[in-house]
Scaffold this active site. Structure first.
Site, short mmCIF file in Angstrom:
data_model
loop_
_atom_site.label_atom_id
_atom_site.label_comp_id
_atom_site.label_asym_id
_atom_site.label_seq_id
_atom_site.Cartn_x
_atom_site.Cartn_y
_atom_site.Cartn_z
N ASN A 1 -8.47 -0.77 4.30
CA ASN A 1 -8.64 -1.08 2.88
C ASN A 1 -7.61 -2.07 2.37
O ASN A 1 -7.72 -2.54 1.25
CB ASN A 1 -8.59 0.22 2.05
CG ASN A 1 -7.30 0.96 2.26
OD1 ASN A 1 -6.55 0.66 3.19
ND2 ASN A 1 -7.01 1.91 1.40
N ASP A 2 -6.62 -2.38 3.19
CA ASP A 2 -5.62 -3.36 2.76
C ASP A 2 -5.93 -4.76 3.26
O ASP A 2 -5.25 -5.71 2.90
CB ASP A 2 -4.24 -2.95 3.27
CG ASP A 2 -3.89 -1.55 2.84
OD1 ASP A 2 -4.14 -1.23 1.68
OD2 ASP A 2 -3.38 -0.79 3.68
N ASP B 1 0.87 -1.15 0.00
CA ASP B 1 0.00 0.00 0.00
C ASP B 1 0.92 1.22 0.00
O ASP B 1 2.10 1.11 0.30
CB ASP B 1 -0.83 -0.08 1.28
CG ASP B 1 -1.72 1.12 1.44
OD1 ASP B 1 -2.29 1.55 0.44
OD2 ASP B 1 -1.83 1.62 2.56
N GLY C 1 -4.91 3.85 -3.63
CA GLY C 1 -6.14 4.49 -4.07
C GLY C 1 -5.89 5.90 -4.56
O GLY C 1 -6.79 6.56 -5.05
N LYS D 1 -16.29 17.16 0.20
CA LYS D 1 -14.89 17.11 -0.19
C LYS D 1 -14.54 15.69 -0.59
O LYS D 1 -15.13 14.74 -0.07
CB LYS D 1 -13.99 17.62 0.94
CG LYS D 1 -13.81 16.71 2.12
CD LYS D 1 -12.68 17.25 2.98
CE LYS D 1 -12.16 16.21 3.95
NZ LYS D 1 -12.95 15.99 5.13
N ARG E 1 -1.05 14.97 -1.63
CA ARG E 1 -2.40 14.40 -1.68
C ARG E 1 -3.38 15.54 -1.84
O ARG E 1 -3.38 16.49 -1.07
CB ARG E 1 -2.70 13.66 -0.39
CG ARG E 1 -1.90 12.42 -0.19
CD ARG E 1 -1.90 12.02 1.24
NE ARG E 1 -3.20 11.50 1.65
CZ ARG E 1 -3.53 10.22 1.52
NH1 ARG E 1 -2.68 9.38 1.00
NH2 ARG E 1 -4.71 9.79 1.92
N THR F 1 -0.11 4.82 1.17
CA THR F 1 -0.31 5.71 2.30
C THR F 1 -0.17 4.95 3.61
O THR F 1 -0.82 3.93 3.81
CB THR F 1 -1.72 6.31 2.23
OG1 THR F 1 -1.91 6.76 0.90
CG2 THR F 1 -1.87 7.44 3.20
#
Lengths: 370, 1130
Positions: B824-825, B414, B689, B577, B608, B416
């Site tokens: 998310n990983d 990943d 992502g 946002k 980012r 981040t």
């Protein structure tokens, strides 16, 4: 208590970054110990097998093994051994008749005389062996068919032998000694006569003591205690089926060699490793005056009381006379093996030496470049 | 009504059918609902007793035995043992019974003890006091007596006894704070909300008067998902239904914080709570080593069976002659003779199996397991992988995969939080193209706008002014940040900070904190959320209040979040946002062009970026949105999907305000680590992502792509121009051409591939024409195979797992490793062969689901290059050696059968058969497999290329296995025939006495034990005192044991065959000479092979080994530097 809770709170408040920082304050002593074991840094000797380090070892092994081998080979060659087959398979064999007319119920024993001659004199103690071939003393059914506690003089085992002895456990009374091994005790009698050049026969004295392991004779095998009269001790037991006489009559002349502690019996009870084997039968002690050899050159007669049948399973019976050195009987194998291994090591050493000179440099230069 | 009861009963007992009740109804305070509502069905739920223990006193023995014998190895040994009990076998049942009994007992004791501990823990949990509201008063009761529907009162710092729905709290706004440290490791305080209709109940009596039911889904393990509905009955009114979500559900194990007390109702108790449901173990991963071990086992099983078959056949061939079968001296027993020949043959076959069964030793399983279990401690103990800041070292969640760390070919990481620090810093923002940069150093002081803002484009218009204000308010409002106020009672502190309470922001997303803090520096301070009003302090030090109406939470699919607020002026505003790709398509006005340009420029710098937009809602629009949202929220089924639809409808027609840029710095040594992994031959893929430009910049910074790397792009932008088909073929042609050229040239061109999520799904999507789909996949894999680095951007979590799966399933079946830190990983961590979690800032989910967890990305280097490498070496040797030593052990027995009439006569004594694997040869290999280090740790770390030497399971390939087996067969022949020729029809004592079969066996066995142990000694490269101790100790133990075993008439044995056998053997000179000779000959080929391999075909490992001094005490760099001197000695 109050103070500590206050501190905890304060620490909580100082969490840097203020994001989802994983409670730093609470886990401070999780740091692993810096010990040599835990960090896998134990001091160690780190040998590597390179051509350079192995080379000298090969040469040294070669140089040590070859002389040992030569020594063993010479010793083995100096041992004198004589072997004669008296089974009586051929018509020409003096024991042919005995081997043909054999039956277990035969009460009259058959004897035959086998003449032979020794080309060389046998010095020092001479050991007399009988040898059997194609006799599977190491068959599993056979090996386990014995009762060690009975042989050790245990009274209860004497009366009720172990189940392992089946089918040689009891006839009508319990059998002592029970089992297949005991039942098939070698019962030929061998006698040796020297034929003087003038034709007279001299019996050669055969010593029957010291043929079994000392520990077997004195510890492992014991007659049942209680009475010096073995006949009484063995009352209530019957002899093995194939035996001519009961166990307490194996050597009536010597009470120290009778019953279970009969040395011939003990020797037989140590089952051989391979189907062709020999067992120590008698010792011919060297003459007190060291001048004449134990067995001088000349003609001999082996007189056999032929009791033991081997024809049924295609077996052979032999009588062996052998002198013994520090390394035992005649066996060129060990000497040859030592010489071979020594030479192989030496040759390998030479091969490695050339390889080392040819390729060793290349490796080193490769190291430098890297 | 009866009907419905019946129906319910039926459906309840038809679990597993589609009629399963998929929701449960909870009656708060066990009060029946008024008539007219649904029928009151008293449902039965488990009580709140926690049973983590597996056994009770009564079922321990049967259940534990059953569990243990379910393992195939134990079962095999049980079978052997039973066969030995039933038939007449060569070895006594003790030989296999004793080790089995030992293993089973030790395991049972260990499990029993663990279970006893669990019982104790259960007991203390079940008996801890709980306050329950009963008939208007608080009653103290024990935790396990709690029922579903009970109203529980929990006080501050108490841990919740079961899963509860919050009814009311002592705080006025009906919220409470909770930490879930024990559940997911996140220490931040999370806010939970009470339903507005119940939050007013402040006393027990009031709570008791509540008349309501809760409908909710059946318990399920996802901690962050809950769907339910509360129906509140008031007199003569229709019930009011309110949605319940995860924000209302207090989980068992969480702790109440900063809240005096709460009232809540129990909905899931005991074994139904989410915490207990989560204890279920994950699916088992198996390492490549284990797979090859099983393959070898099958080979050995075949060898075993064929040996037994060969011997049985030969036995009957040999017994064809009657005098062979039953010579006069050796008759069968009566029973035996009467048996049918087929039964006899089968019994013989089983007996041979028993005789040779030691070739698959029970101790191998025990040793492998112990090696893995104990060996994993070295990872946790490693101080190099300890992070001072975090206060934690590496964590091992499974010990089954230690060696797999040495086999990794693909690393999926990943970005981040893994490659980068996930420590965000607000860099700049841009409103309609005007750039604002807050000064980095502001010391908490609010700088005036003029000095802190650097205008690039100075054309302030009214419109712009308005947008600027909206932009900053949007940043202040559109988030889920909480304010944690420092010690509300701590007035001293307050004084220091100029009367203002020191506060800091907490959020699950570091970006949000960075944004809120950044905007604070630009003059707008978010103060707090109070009574559903958000308060902000604007530039003029005025407090503005906005009513927070709805939060449209962030999710990784939408990649944006929104809030709907009502300003004090009564305007309804929606602020949103999110990632540029998810905002721009929804924008209808605003300076899109300028903002986009700025966003892209920032992304190129590796920042980012987030875009901010707003939409002004009319009252009607607002009400419609409200309606849609509450509809979706009330849904019991497919709530996620319906919510997503509602969000999609609401979040549109935006006016673009501007964009923000946040920097995420690379983790220290990330570049160095990636470089090492590259050198070690691993392919590193970054799955993120993030935007392509941001990710690519990070990749350059982390040296994943070098300046010389030729980048191949497989992105949406390109596929829009050409068809996917053409692009793929184009790329593959480039790559293949290169490869054909590189056969000649020395240094080949590096390729890096960039692919985005959209293109990836197009590649993987099975296309309508059946021919194409497989092709694309293959071509894509072909391209990937030739790229040293791949960057996948714009990936959804599931796509990450898909990629891992794709590579896993490709035809080489490479070993994959996934590393990540966030939720998310998790899917890719679970999918990969080895999953590594980073104990990062995005919570603990990744670390919890991983196989290993490390504090920082840089620790991956040591984990793989050092630990993985040495664990692989260790276990490979362990497996091969075990097979080798058992071939050596059993093959002489096989040969002996040819000389004993195939009678299954064992060559060795029972004690030797039993103890060979248990004690004579067990410890040296176990300790070897724990502490062997064929190359020093420093060298392994310094030279990553050494890792290439062990890739593709190189030490457990078939040729290597064959070599070991052949070596074993050779050694066995040497032992057996060496002894055979020595025994051949002669004596080897100086007193002429003869030896028997047991001496023969003992001689073979002595040579065997020494050879096998010395073979291990030859393989040992790292001789610590422990190795010396166990190797020489084992040999000494063998000698002492043999002396003792043969030295006494053992009263409990019914045979005395070993009496004085060993000592008699040692008293003979030739026995000594032959033992020495046979050991030498057995070891010779292996030594020669080793030396020749090292000299003629040296591997990198060999070179690294010979490059170090022979004796190192604490290997240090000085020694390494002085290696040129030491080289002369070789």
């Amino acid at each position: 208590m109050i103070a500590s809770s206050y501190n905890a709170k304060e620490e909580d408040g100082h969490q840097p970054g203020a994001t989802g920082h994983v409670g730093a304050g609470t886990m401070t002593n999780k740091k692993p110990d810096n010990t040599a074991f835990k960090q896998q840094r134990l001091p160690a000797w780190q040998p590597i097998l390179t051509a350079g380090t192995v080379l000298p070892a090969f040469f040294v092994i070669g140089l040590i093994f070859i002389p040992i081998g030569v020594g063993l080979f010479v010793t083995s060659n100096n041992i004198k051994e004589f072997e004669i087959d008296y089974t009586g398979v051929d018509m020409s064999n003096p024991c042919y008749n005995c081997s043909q007319s054999y039956s277990w119920n035969n009460t009259k024993s058959c004897t035959c005389s086998v003449p032979f001659s020794l080309d060389q004199p046998f010095e020092s103690n001479v050991f007399m062996y009988y040898g059997l071939s194609n006799f599977y003393q190491n068959h599993r059914r056979y090996v386990k068919s014995r009762d060690d506690s009975q042989l050790n003089g245990d009274k209860t085992s004497l009366q009720s032998p172990s189940k392992e002895c089946e089918p040689y456990r009891s006839s009508d009374k319990p059998i002592a000694p029970c089992g297949a091994i005991a039942n098939s005790l070698f019962n030929d009698t061998l006698d040796l006569y020297y034929i003087d050049p003038n034709g007279s026969r001299t019996a050669i004295p055969l010593v029957k003591k010291g043929i079994a392991w000392w520990t077997d004779k004195h510890v492992k095998f014991r007659n049942p205690s209680g009475n010096n009269n073995l006949t009484v001790v063995f009352q209530g037991t019957s002899k093995p089926v194939n035996w001519r006489k009961p166990v307490f009559e194996l050597d009536p002349s010597d009470s120290d060699n009778n019953g279970f502690i009969n040395e011939d019996f003990i020797v037989w009870m140590r089952t051989a490793a391979l189907p062709t084997f020999r067992k120590l039968y008698r010792i011919i002690q060297k003459k007190p005056n060291n001048m004449t050899p134990t067995l001088p050159r000349g003609e001999y007669i082996l007189e056999v009381t032929y009791n033991y049948p081997v024809r049924s399973f295609d077996g052979r019976k032999r009588m062996i006379l052998s002198t013994i050195s520090w390394m035992g009987g005649k066996n060129p194998f060990l000497g040859i093996a030592y010489i071979t291994v020594g030479s192989v090591c030496f040759c390998l050493g030479l091969v490695l030496l050339s390889i080392h000179y040819r390729y060793g440099k290349r490796n080193n230069s490769a190291d430098i470049s890297s | 009504m009866d009907f419905s009861v019946l129906r319910n009963l039926i459906s309840r007992y038809c679990a597993g059918e589609e009629y399963w009740v998929d929701s449960r109804t909870v009656y708060i305070g066990h009060k029946e609902p008024p008539l007219g509502a649904d029928a009151y069905i008293p449902q039965r739920y488990p009580d709140n007793r926690i049973v983590s223990s597996k056994y009770t006193v009564w079922n321990f023995i049967p259940k534990n035995l059953f569990e243990q014998f379910r393992r195939i190895a134990n079962f095999y040994f049980l079978l052997i043992f039973l066969v030995q009990l039933i038939i007449d076998t060569p070895t006594s049942p003790v030989t296999s019974g004793l080790p089995l009994f030992f293993v089973i007992t030790v395991t049972a004791i260990k499990q029993g003890y663990e279970d006893w501990l669990r019982h104790k823990a259960d007991c203390s949990i079940n008996e801890c006091p709980v306050d329950v509201v009963k008939e208007g008063t608080v009653v103290r009761t024990q935790s396990h007596k709690l029922r579903v529907g009970d109203v529980v009162m929990a006080s501050e710092d108490e841990t919740f006894p079961c899963d509860l729905i919050l009814l009311s709290s002592s705080r006025d706004d009906g919220t409470c704070y909770v930490t879930t440290t024990s559940l997911d490791g996140e220490s931040s305080h999370k806010t939970y909300y009470a339903v507005p209709d119940t939050m007013a109940f402040k006393t027990e009596q009031e709570v008791d008067s509540l008349h309501a039911t809760i409908e909710c889904e059946q318990p399920q393990p996802d901690l962050y998902k809950f769907v339910g509905r509360i129906n509140i009955y008031k007199e003569s009114e229709d019930p009011i239904a309110r949605p319940l979500g995860a924000e209302n559900l207090l989980l068992r194990g969480a702790t109440l914080k900063n809240t005096e007390h709460i009232y809540a109702v129990a909905i899931y108790t005991g074994m139904d709570t989410k915490m207990t449901l989560n204890y279920q173990s994950k699916s088992q991963k198996r390492s490549a080593v284990e797979k090859s071990m099983n393959a070898f086992l099958i080979v050995y099983l075949c060898i075993l069976i064929s040996k037994a078959v060969i011997n049985t056949v030969l036995k009957y061939a040999w017994q064809w002659f009657a005098d062979h079968d039953q010579p006069w001296y050796n008759h069968r027993t009566e029973i035996d003779r009467e048996r049918h020949v087929v039964i006899r043959a089968f019994t013989d076959f089983l007996a041979f199996m028993v005789l040779f069964n030691y070739i698959i030793p029970v101790s191998m399983y025990v040793t492998v397991e112990m090696q893995k279990f104990l060996g994993s401690y070295f990872i946790a103990w490693d101080k190099d992988m300890y992070d001072d800041e975090l206060g934690e070292g590496a964590q091992v969640n499974t010990s089954d995969l230690n060696e797999e760390l040495g086999q990794v070919e693909y690393v999926f990481t990943d970005k981040t939080g893994t490659l980068t620090e996930n420590n965000m810093e607000f860099i700049e923002c841009c409103v309609d193209g005007h750039v604002y940069i807050p000064h980095a150093i502001c010391n908490g002081q609010i700088l005036s706008a003029a000095s802190s803002i650097d205008m690039i484009d100075s054309s302030p218009g009214g419109d712009h002014r308005e947008h600027e204000e909206l932009f900053f308010r949007a940043l202040c409002l559109c988030h889920t940040v909480q304010v944690k106020e420092e010690g509300t009672v701590d007035s001293i502190k307050r004084g220091i900070h100029q009367g203002k309470p020191t506060s800091f922001y907490i959020s699950s997303s570091p970006d949000e904190v960075a944004l809120v803090e950044g905007v604070k520096r630009l003059g707008y301070t978010y103060l707090r959320l109070k009574d559903r009003h958000m308060e902000i302090l604007n530039k003029e030090d005025e407090i503005e209040r906005f009513e927070l109406l709805h939060v449209l939470n962030f999710d990784s699919v939408r990649r944006r979040m929104s809030v709907i607020v009502k300003s004090s002026a009564g305007e309804y505003l929606l602020f949103c946002k999110g990632a540029d790709s998810s905002i721009f398509p929804r924008v209808v006005s605003g300076k899109v062009g300028q903002v986009r340009a700025r966003v892209e420029q920032n992304a190129l710098e590796g920042l980012r970026t987030l875009c901010v937009a707003y939409r002004s809602l009319s009252l009607a629009e607002y009400e419609e949105a409200c309606h849609q949202l509450s509809d979706a929220k009330l849904a019991l089924q497919d709530r996620e999907q319906r919510l997503a639809q509602a969000y999609d409808l609401i979040e549109r027609d935006f006016t673009l305000l501007g964009a923000t840029a946040v920097e995420d710095r690379l983790q220290e040594k990330a570049a160095d680590t990636i470089e090492s992994l590259h050198k070690a031959g691993m392919k590193v893929w970054v799955l993120t992502g993030d935007k392509m430009e941001t990710a690519a910049a990070t990749c350059y910074a982390s040296k994943l792509f070098r300046r010389s790397t030729q980048i191949l792009e497989l992105t949406k932008k390109r596929t829009e121009e050409q068809s996917l088909h053409d692009v793929l073929f184009d790329l593959s042609r480039t790559v293949l051409r290169q490869r054909s050229l590189s056969g000649l040239s020395v240094d080949c061109q590096d390729y890096g591939l960039i692919i985005d999520g959209a293109t990836l799904s197009a590649v993987l999507k099975p296309s309508p024409e059946s021919s194409g789909s497989g092709n694309y996949r293959e071509i894509f894999l072909e391209i990937c195979r030739n790229c040293s680095a791949v960057l996948c951007c714009r990936m959804a979590p599931l796509q990450k797992a898909q990629i891992v799966k794709l590579i896993k399933a490709s035809k080489e079946h490479p070993i994959t490793l996934a590393i990540g830190d966030g939720a998310n990983d998790v899917s890719m961590i679970l999918e990969a062969h080895v999953g590594i979690g980073i104990m990062g800032k995005e919570g603990r989910q990744a670390a919890r689901n991983s196989d290993y967890a490390i504090p920082k990305f840089k620790h991956l280097k040591k984990m793989l290059l050092v630990h993985g490498h040495i664990y692989y070496i260790r276990i490979a040797e362990l497996v091969q050696y075990f097979f080798y030593k058992n071939v050596c052990f059993i093959f002489p027995q096989f040969l002996y059968q040819f000389f004993c009439g195939f009678s299954q006569q064992p060559l060795y004594d029972t004690a030797y058969l039993t103890l060979y694997n248990i004690s004579f040869t067990s410890l040296p290999i176990l300790l070897y497999s724990l502490i062997e280090k064929h190359i020093s740790i420093e060298t392994l770390k310094r030279d990553p290329t050494l890792y290439r030497d062990i890739t593709k399971n190189s030490l457990l390939r078939w040729p290597v296995f064959l070599y070991w087996t052949c070596l074993g067969l050779f050694d066995a022949c040497i032992f057996f025939f060496g002894a055979y020729f020595l025994f051949d029809n002669t004596t080897f004592t100086s007193n002429g006495q003869m030896f028997g079969n047991w001496t023969f066996g003992t001689l073979v066995f002595t040579v065997l034990v020494f050879t096998v142990t010395l073979k291990l000694a030859l393989d040992t490269h790292h001789w610590t005192w422990i190795n010396h101790f166990v190797i020489w100790g084992s040999l000494l133990f063998y000698v002492i044991f043999s002396l003792l075993w043969g030295g006494i008439i053992w009263p409990f044995l019914n045979y005395q065959r070993m009496y004085y056998v060993f000592m008699q053997m040692l008293s003979s000179g030739p026995a000594w000479l032959s033992i020495i000779l046979l050991i030498m000959v057995s070891l010779l080929p292996d030594v020669v092979k080793k030396v020749l391999c090292r000299t003629l075909w040296p591997t990198a490992t060999h070179l690294a080994q010979s490059n170090r001094p022979c004796l190192t005490v604490e290997p240090s760099t000085i020694f390494v530097l002085s290696q040129s001197d030491s080289r002369l000695s070789f």
